[in-house]
Design a protein around this motif. Sequence first.
Motif, mmCIF file in Angstrom:
data_model
loop_
_atom_site.group_PDB
_atom_site.id
_atom_site.type_symbol
_atom_site.label_atom_id
_atom_site.label_comp_id
_atom_site.label_asym_id
_atom_site.label_seq_id
_atom_site.Cartn_x
_atom_site.Cartn_y
_atom_site.Cartn_z
ATOM 1 N N VAL A 162 39.439 37.692 39.708
ATOM 2 C CA VAL A 162 40.309 37.592 40.824
ATOM 3 C C VAL A 162 40.008 38.547 41.978
ATOM 4 O O VAL A 162 39.955 39.729 41.692
ATOM 5 C CB VAL A 162 41.903 37.751 40.563
ATOM 6 N N ARG A 174 50.311 35.241 40.483
ATOM 7 C CA ARG A 174 50.134 36.294 38.967
ATOM 8 C C ARG A 174 49.754 35.404 37.616
ATOM 9 O O ARG A 174 49.027 35.779 36.855
ATOM 10 C CB ARG A 174 50.995 37.359 38.922
ATOM 11 N N ALA A 183 46.646 33.858 37.853
ATOM 12 C CA ALA A 183 45.529 35.094 37.444
ATOM 13 C C ALA A 183 45.442 35.227 35.822
ATOM 14 O O ALA A 183 44.492 35.453 35.191
ATOM 15 C CB ALA A 183 45.753 36.350 38.190
#
Lengths: 214, 258
Positions: B37, B198, B201
């Motif tokens: 990321v 998130r 990710a």
Amino acid sequence: MDKLMDTVVLMLQGSEVTLEIFCVTLVLALPLGILAALGRLSKLRVLSRFMEFYIWLMRGTPLMLQLLFVYFALPMIGIMLPDMAAALLAFTLNYAAYFAEIFRAGIQSVPRGQYEAAKTLGMTYPQTMRRIILPQVIRMVLPPVSNETINLVKDTSLIYILAMNDLLRVARTIVQREFDMTPFVVAAVFYLAMTAVLTWGFKKLEAHYGKYAR
Amino acid sequence: MANTQDNVMIRMEDIHKSYGDVEVLKGIDIEVHRGEVLAIIGPSGSGKSTLLRCINRLEDITSGLVEIEGGTLASTKGDGTVEYAKEEDSRKLLGCMGMVFQQFNLFPHMTVLENLLEAPVHVKKRAKEAVLPEAMALLKKVGLEDRADYYPAQLSGGQQQRVAIARALCMKPDIMLFDEPTSALDPELTGEVLRTMRELAAEHMTMVVVTHEMNFAREAASHVIFMADGVIVEQGEPQEFFAHPKEERTRAFLNNML
């Protein structure tokens, strides 16, 4: 009373010509207008310039003059068209130009992000236009298109100059023969009825295409 | 895709981009590996959004090299002009990337579900019945399965952005690009979008995120790049980067943000 019925029947026949011009012009001029707008917005300068010229020519001269030109001038260079075809050609070319500008405004008002989103999803230009841009354009252009369409109903009366028996010419003929003004009133009612139907139809369309907007 | 042994998903070398006389990217190199990321931060006008848009060709570069999953998207020839991959190759390379925009850019005339189905059905030509369960699963993932039949205008900004993420994911991309995904949102709505990001990710989606959310960069990114005036000023692992920024320019920026 019988006389009024006769008048109405004659004028209904006149309305047929009016409606034919109206419907065919609309059916041809709308898609042509979209194509002309896309051409006008094209990155190909030649095409864009040509469309600009065409739109300028059509909007810059009276529709009456265009009708006369198609009817009287084209035969001089060997293009002989029947009355109806001549009228339809002039009306379609004229209205397509106005529609083109309406559609151009509509297309340009769709945010750039819509094109970018479509591009990042792998859509091609024709796909993007057909599935993403034009449906949004239709909603935005409905009010101005409705305007032009109502104008068209009334502009059809210009074909009296080609000696075609439309609604208004029929009315005038009767008025001159009978010395009675009723046919003018009947004609006004006919035109109002047609625009009432159109107004109602466009309202429905706006509601249909506007359902997603807050 | 092509050559992915070294797991380099995006490689950009010496990227320059000018608008007329104004040079907004002045030689940028980045490399993004599978599952990474990458967060790109920096002041407005630093060129970070432009850089992101050069990855998937929303902008054409002026010179440099762009490789996606080992395939060359753009390269600079000997005479200095940029050559882009041919239509079909380019389509294939760009097809492995999804993008989320600052302004969401959902299709307003389609329902949430139609937004998700549009590209898989009309670009990939998959059967609608086959895509439908996947689309519903994605909506569930972003917490909006009960909004499938809503129009975008009926949703909050945060909900729209989550739909936009689901729409991009519905094309099964290998890489997700985010262009300031929370900048158009009220502070109270950014949380729900960041939460979705998130989660992505955590599932090892390869992501490039241009953002002003320093907490997201610190906690969810595996690599941070700080850009200013068209160059990369500083980069590194987020822990080290935020704890001990080396450049004066970086420190000034971070002080302003926090």
